[in-house]
Design a protein around this motif. Structure first.
Motif, PDB file in Angstrom:
ATOM      1  N   ASP A  49      15.190 -18.500 -81.130  1.00 39.78           N
ATOM      2  CA  ASP A  49      13.787 -18.379 -80.701  1.00 39.78           C
ATOM      3  C   ASP A  49      13.596 -18.870 -79.271  1.00 39.78           C
ATOM      4  OD1 ASP A  49      13.337 -17.562 -83.213  1.00 39.78           O
ATOM      5  OD2 ASP A  49      12.335 -19.382 -83.913  1.00 39.78           O
ATOM      6  N   TRP A  50      14.459 -19.782 -78.873  1.00 37.21           N
ATOM      7  CA  TRP A  50      14.336 -20.352 -77.524  1.00 37.21           C
ATOM      8  C   TRP A  50      15.390 -19.789 -76.579  1.00 37.21           C
ATOM      9  CZ3 TRP A  50      13.389 -26.303 -78.650  1.00 37.21           C
ATOM     10  CH2 TRP A  50      12.168 -26.422 -79.363  1.00 37.21           C
ATOM     11  N   SER A  70      18.178 -22.833 -80.262  1.00 35.57           N
ATOM     12  CA  SER A  70      17.733 -21.844 -81.254  1.00 35.57           C
ATOM     13  C   SER A  70      17.567 -20.459 -80.629  1.00 35.57           C
ATOM     14  CB  SER A  70      16.429 -22.337 -81.871  1.00 35.57           C
ATOM     15  OG  SER A  70      15.487 -21.308 -81.917  1.00 35.57           O
TER      16      SER A  70
END
Ligand code: GDP
Length: 483
Positions: free
Chosen positions: A216-217, A214
């Motif tokens: 976000d990661w 993701s």
């Protein structure tokens, strides 16, 4: 094309001297070996009252050539404009693919297009923020891969649906590997977020193991939390689809004659042969002379996904057409030609050939022909699908296979899994020209049938080193032929 005087005489069933005399009377001095241009040929033929039919030389691959690179200058796509993305929805059974497809259609189609009655023609188109998006509405990867196995590339983007209360499951992984093999970008829709047991972090965690990290990661995969059932998150999901589409710079030329791919087709009691076509380039019109797979005709009527009669369909638009002489197959190419005569000649030539067999035999790799293909420089990579009875065995096999080193060719494992060899494995193998290895497992009935039909090589073993030995020998051209 040109002909010599001698050849023309033969075709007309006349003596060359007679032709030479005629030419002389027409003011052309010629010898028997002289090449005649089109005008001269036409003049002579007119003398005998024979109409010149230009011979169209066509072989089985020509539709493909026409599709990629039409020989007429003005039919080359040059006036490129943005076209809508074509999206497929994949994922594990019961994770919500159908619900998502229905939800998108219900909320987006009817909004702008009042009065339409949705028709299931195999694909539909919606509008989001003024931009169109086309969805193939057969969920799952069978359809996707079947088409790819037939050489068609129609999907621009895949939405991978993963239920947040269930996480990554075997068909999730299959879907990922199908999309990867086709080099189609993936957007992850984390579905069923309305459920109290939803655990999106777990989905993200599990997907990292399959290369989907993701944003976000720190990765580059887009994840969108949704509830297909409640219609939540759909707008964000569609926005992301448009974003990825924009990055992909999807272009087509609507001013040329249409070409594209069959999405589905069947024989209809009232309408005869009915086929849903996805236009990929150009514009399709009612009345167009068309070759579709091994059949041909003239587009008699076109119906949109809203059940409306339409007169034309531009790039990325699905339409159901009637007017073909026979029923084509999903994944077949179609090309519009300049006149009916050309379409008929090409259609008939193609119908006369046992196309499918030829194509399969020509391209599929087997361990027996592997070395020949390598020698001819056709194979740089050996694609393998590895199935075993337990996950531990899958990993052990994959690790050993990756270690095989033979100059000139790499081993690439495109899919692994625990459990019997299934139809999805075969369709992936067919689409990616791969060999399937089964360790302590067998193909199920459907897989066996599919493998026979597609010419996919399945190798079954019970001892790991035998597998390695067999693959290695095949790569070195040392395999004893099987009789
Ligand atoms: P498919 O097999 O992937 O096409 O899955 P379906 O769309 O048929 O959905 C399987 C089941 O999950 C159905 O009973 C749906 O109603 C349910 N379902 C799908 N999406 C959601 C959702 O967002 N939330 C909840 N609670 N249930 C859902």
């Amino acid at each position: 094309e040109s002909l010599s005087v001698g050849e023309l005489a033969q075709k007309l069933g006349k003596e060359p001297s007679e032709i030479i005399k005629k030419l002389f009377m027409l003011g052309v001095m010629a010898t028997i070996n002289q090449e005649l241009d089109k005008d001269a040929i036409e003049l002579i033929c007119a003398e005998y009252g024979v109409e010149v039919e230009e011979e169209i030389r066509i072989d089985v691959t020509d539709l493909e050539i026409y599709f990629e690179d039409p020989d007429e200058e003005e039919q080359q796509p040059v006036n490129l404009e943005e076209r809508p993305p074509v999206v497929t929805i994949m994922g594990h059974v019961d994770h919500g693919k159908t619900t998502l497809l229905d939800s998108i259609r219900d909320t987006k189609v009817t909004q702008g297009e009042a009065g339409g009655i949705t028709q299931h023609i195999g694909a539909y188109q919606i509008k989001e923020k003024g931009k169109k998006i086309t969805f193939l509405d057969t969920p799952g990867h069978e359809a996707f891969t079947t088409m790819r196995a037939r050489g068609a590339k129609i999907t621009d983007l895949t939405i991978l649906v993963v239920a947040a209360d269930d996480g990554v499951m075997p068909q999730t992984i299959e879907a990922i590997n199908h999309a990867k093999a086709a080099e189609v970008p993936i957007i992850v829709a984390v579905n069923k977020m309305d459920k109290p047991t939803a655990n999106p972090d777990r989905v993200m965690q599990e997907l990292t193991e399959h290369g989907l990290v993701s944003e976000d990661w720190g990765g580059d995969t887009i994840f969108v939390p949704i509830s297909a059932l409640k219609g939540e998150g759909i707008d964000q999901l569609l926005e992301m689809v448009l974003l990825v589409a924009e990055v992909g710079e999807l272009k087509a030329d609507s001013s040329i004659r249409a070409r594209g791919t069959v999405i589905e087709a069947q024989l209809d009691k009232g309408k005869g042969s009915a086929a849903t076509l996805l236009v990929q380039n150009g514009t399709l019109h009612v009345g167009d002379p068309i070759v579709v797979g091994n059949t041909y005709g003239r587009v008699r009527a076109m119906v949109s996904d809203l059940g409306r009669r339409v007169k034309e369909a531009g790039p990325s638009t699905p339409v159901e057409i009637t007017g073909l002489s026979d029923v084509p197959q999903a994944g077949d190419r179609f090309v519009v030609f300049k006149d009916e005569k050309t379409a008929r000649q090409i259609g008939e030539a193609r119908a006369g050939e046992a196309l499918q067999e030829q194509r399969v035999e020509k391209t599929r790799v087997t361990l027996d022909n592997l070395f020949d293909q390598m020698k001819q420089g056709e194979m740089k990579e050996l694609n393998l699908i590895v199935k075993a009875d337990v996950q531990g065995a899958v990993e052990a096999m994959a690790a050993s296979l990756m270690k095989i080193e033979v100059e000139g060719v790499n081993v690439k494992i495109i899919h692994t899994g625990a459990g019997a060899i299934n139809e999805s494995d075969i369709s992936l193998a067919a689409a990616s020209n791969a060999i399937v290895i089964g360790f302590n497992v067998r193909p199920d009935t459907n897989a066996k049938r599919a493998a026979e039909a597609e010419g996919v090589d399945i190798r079954l073993h019970r001892v790991i080193y035998k597998v390695i030995e067999e693959i290695e020998s095949a790569m070195k051209g040392l395999l004893d032929p099987e009789y």
